[in-house]
Write a protein that holds these residues in place. Structure first.
Motif, PDB file in Angstrom:
ATOM      1  N   UNK A 175       0.837  -1.199   0.000  1.00  0.00           N
ATOM      2  CA  UNK A 175       0.000   0.000   0.000  1.00  0.00           C
ATOM      3  C   UNK A 175       0.874   1.251   0.000  1.00  0.00           C
ATOM      4  N   UNK A 176       1.979   1.142  -0.733  1.00  0.00           N
ATOM      5  CA  UNK A 176       2.917   2.253  -0.830  1.00  0.00           C
ATOM      6  C   UNK A 176       2.483   3.303  -1.831  1.00  0.00           C
ATOM      7  N   UNK A 177       3.464   4.019  -2.370  1.00  0.00           N
ATOM      8  CA  UNK A 177       3.162   5.199  -3.182  1.00  0.00           C
ATOM      9  C   UNK A 177       2.593   4.829  -4.553  1.00  0.00           C
ATOM     10  N   UNK A 178       2.912   3.647  -5.068  1.00  0.00           N
ATOM     11  CA  UNK A 178       2.374   3.233  -6.361  1.00  0.00           C
ATOM     12  C   UNK A 178       3.086   3.884  -7.540  1.00  0.00           C
ATOM     13  N   UNK A 179       2.765   3.386  -8.747  1.00  0.00           N
ATOM     14  CA  UNK A 179       3.328   3.936  -9.978  1.00  0.00           C
ATOM     15  C   UNK A 179       2.446   5.061 -10.510  1.00  0.00           C
ATOM     16  N   UNK A 180       3.069   6.068 -11.113  1.00  0.00           N
ATOM     17  CA  UNK A 180       2.295   7.030 -11.886  1.00  0.00           C
ATOM     18  C   UNK A 180       1.784   6.319 -13.146  1.00  0.00           C
ATOM     19  N   UNK A 181       0.731   6.813 -13.764  1.00  0.00           N
ATOM     20  CA  UNK A 181       0.249   6.185 -15.003  1.00  0.00           C
ATOM     21  C   UNK A 181       1.334   6.064 -16.059  1.00  0.00           C
ATOM     22  N   UNK A 182       2.192   7.060 -16.165  1.00  0.00           N
ATOM     23  CA  UNK A 182       3.262   7.024 -17.161  1.00  0.00           C
ATOM     24  C   UNK A 182       4.259   5.910 -16.855  1.00  0.00           C
ATOM     25  N   UNK A 183       4.696   5.816 -15.588  1.00  0.00           N
ATOM     26  CA  UNK A 183       5.660   4.787 -15.204  1.00  0.00           C
ATOM     27  C   UNK A 183       5.054   3.391 -15.340  1.00  0.00           C
ATOM     28  N   UNK A 184       3.777   3.254 -15.003  1.00  0.00           N
ATOM     29  CA  UNK A 184       3.112   1.959 -15.133  1.00  0.00           C
ATOM     30  C   UNK A 184       3.048   1.541 -16.597  1.00  0.00           C
ATOM     31  N   UNK A 185       2.722   2.476 -17.472  1.00  0.00           N
ATOM     32  CA  UNK A 185       2.665   2.170 -18.905  1.00  0.00           C
ATOM     33  C   UNK A 185       4.043   1.765 -19.421  1.00  0.00           C
ATOM     34  N   UNK A 186       5.091   2.438 -18.961  1.00  0.00           N
ATOM     35  CA  UNK A 186       6.457   2.084 -19.350  1.00  0.00           C
ATOM     36  C   UNK A 186       6.799   0.661 -18.915  1.00  0.00           C
ATOM     37  N   UNK A 187       6.447   0.338 -17.674  1.00  0.00           N
ATOM     38  CA  UNK A 187       6.737  -0.991 -17.140  1.00  0.00           C
ATOM     39  C   UNK A 187       5.993  -2.069 -17.918  1.00  0.00           C
ATOM     40  N   UNK A 188       4.713  -1.857 -18.151  1.00  0.00           N
ATOM     41  CA  UNK A 188       3.924  -2.853 -18.857  1.00  0.00           C
ATOM     42  C   UNK A 188       4.405  -3.041 -20.286  1.00  0.00           C
ATOM     43  N   UNK A 189       4.861  -1.974 -20.915  1.00  0.00           N
ATOM     44  CA  UNK A 189       5.437  -2.083 -22.253  1.00  0.00           C
ATOM     45  C   UNK A 189       6.724  -2.901 -22.215  1.00  0.00           C
ATOM     46  N   UNK A 190       7.518  -2.683 -21.170  1.00  0.00           N
ATOM     47  CA  UNK A 190       8.762  -3.427 -21.019  1.00  0.00           C
ATOM     48  C   UNK A 190       8.504  -4.914 -20.803  1.00  0.00           C
ATOM     49  N   UNK A 191       7.487  -5.233 -20.002  1.00  0.00           N
ATOM     50  CA  UNK A 191       7.143  -6.631 -19.760  1.00  0.00           C
ATOM     51  C   UNK A 191       6.669  -7.320 -21.028  1.00  0.00           C
ATOM     52  N   UNK A 192       6.062  -6.552 -21.925  1.00  0.00           N
ATOM     53  CA  UNK A 192       5.501  -7.124 -23.157  1.00  0.00           C
ATOM     54  C   UNK A 192       6.546  -7.348 -24.236  1.00  0.00           C
TER      55      UNK A 192
END
Length: 211
Positions: free
Chosen positions: A135-152
């Motif tokens: 329940x920490x600070x979480x990802x910003x939408x931009x950082x989350x999109x970057x991560x998900x793109x990297x995973x893909x």
């Protein structure tokens, strides 16, 4: 891979042990040394890539025990595992990097700290779902999109960059060992925490040991 365990973790833990010893905190010194010994014993595992889920959970528990002593004012945690899964086989060093990520990028950057929850449960007859939630600070939408793109990205290699293990490297490592149908999924909300799920086959018999 095991050589990439963050050396700062060891240095900081040894500093904590020295501080506790100088403060005559004997019981705490015993507990943290035991946890550190267990952590490295399982991390090394005589060079084996595959260990039981019981050992993997013990490894994460040792890591969190140590970090709880260092960050006692900001860190809480829970570990919830179905008993029937403990003898299942798992790729070593699957959970600890995810927990480390939750601590350093989630809990530590949240002003008033938070909680990490590690869970393992069976899905159907032949899969295991591992969850690391914070329940920490979480990802910003931009950082989350970057991560998900990297995973893909479809890359058949594990790279060690500035971020060490990182979520992407755990994901790619799982796919190299288990197959493309397995890996990580990440859900996160800025200031609302992060949920990383790992799907692996239950009692997988590895086809390769050379990664």
């Amino acid at each position: 891979m095991q050589a990439q365990i963050n050396p700062h973790f060891l240095y900081n833990t040894l500093d904590t042990i020295v501080w506790m010893a100088e403060s005559n905190k004997t019981d705490q010194v015993i507990n943290i040394v035991r946890a550190l010994s267990s952590f490295f014993r399982i991390a090394l595992s005589k060079g084996k890539d595959w260990i039981s889920l019981r050992q993997e959970i013990e490894h994460v528990s040792s890591y969190l025990t140590i970090q709880k002593m260092r960050y006692r004012d900001i860190l809480d945690y829970r570990i919830e595992v179905e008993e029937a899964l403990l003898d299942s086989t798992i790729l070593k060093l699957t959970l600890q990097p995810l927990v480390e990520n939750a601590l350093y990028h989630g809990i530590k950057t949240k002003r008033n700290g938070g909680t990490i929850v590690v869970q393992a449960k069976r899905v159907g007859e032949d899969k295991v779902l591992l969850d690391v939630k914070d329940d920490g600070v979480g990802f910003t939408p931009y950082k989350l999109a970057q991560l998900q793109e990297s995973l893909a990205e479809d890359l058949d290699e594990v790279s060690m960059g500035e971020g060490g293990f990182g979520l992407r490297n755990v994901h790619k490592r799982i796919q190299l060992y288990y197959g493309k149908e397995y890996g990580l999924s990440v859900q996160s909300q800025y200031r609302g925490g992060t949920h990383v799920s790992v799907t692996i086959p239950r009692r997988c018999t590895p086809d390769r040991q050379d990664v």
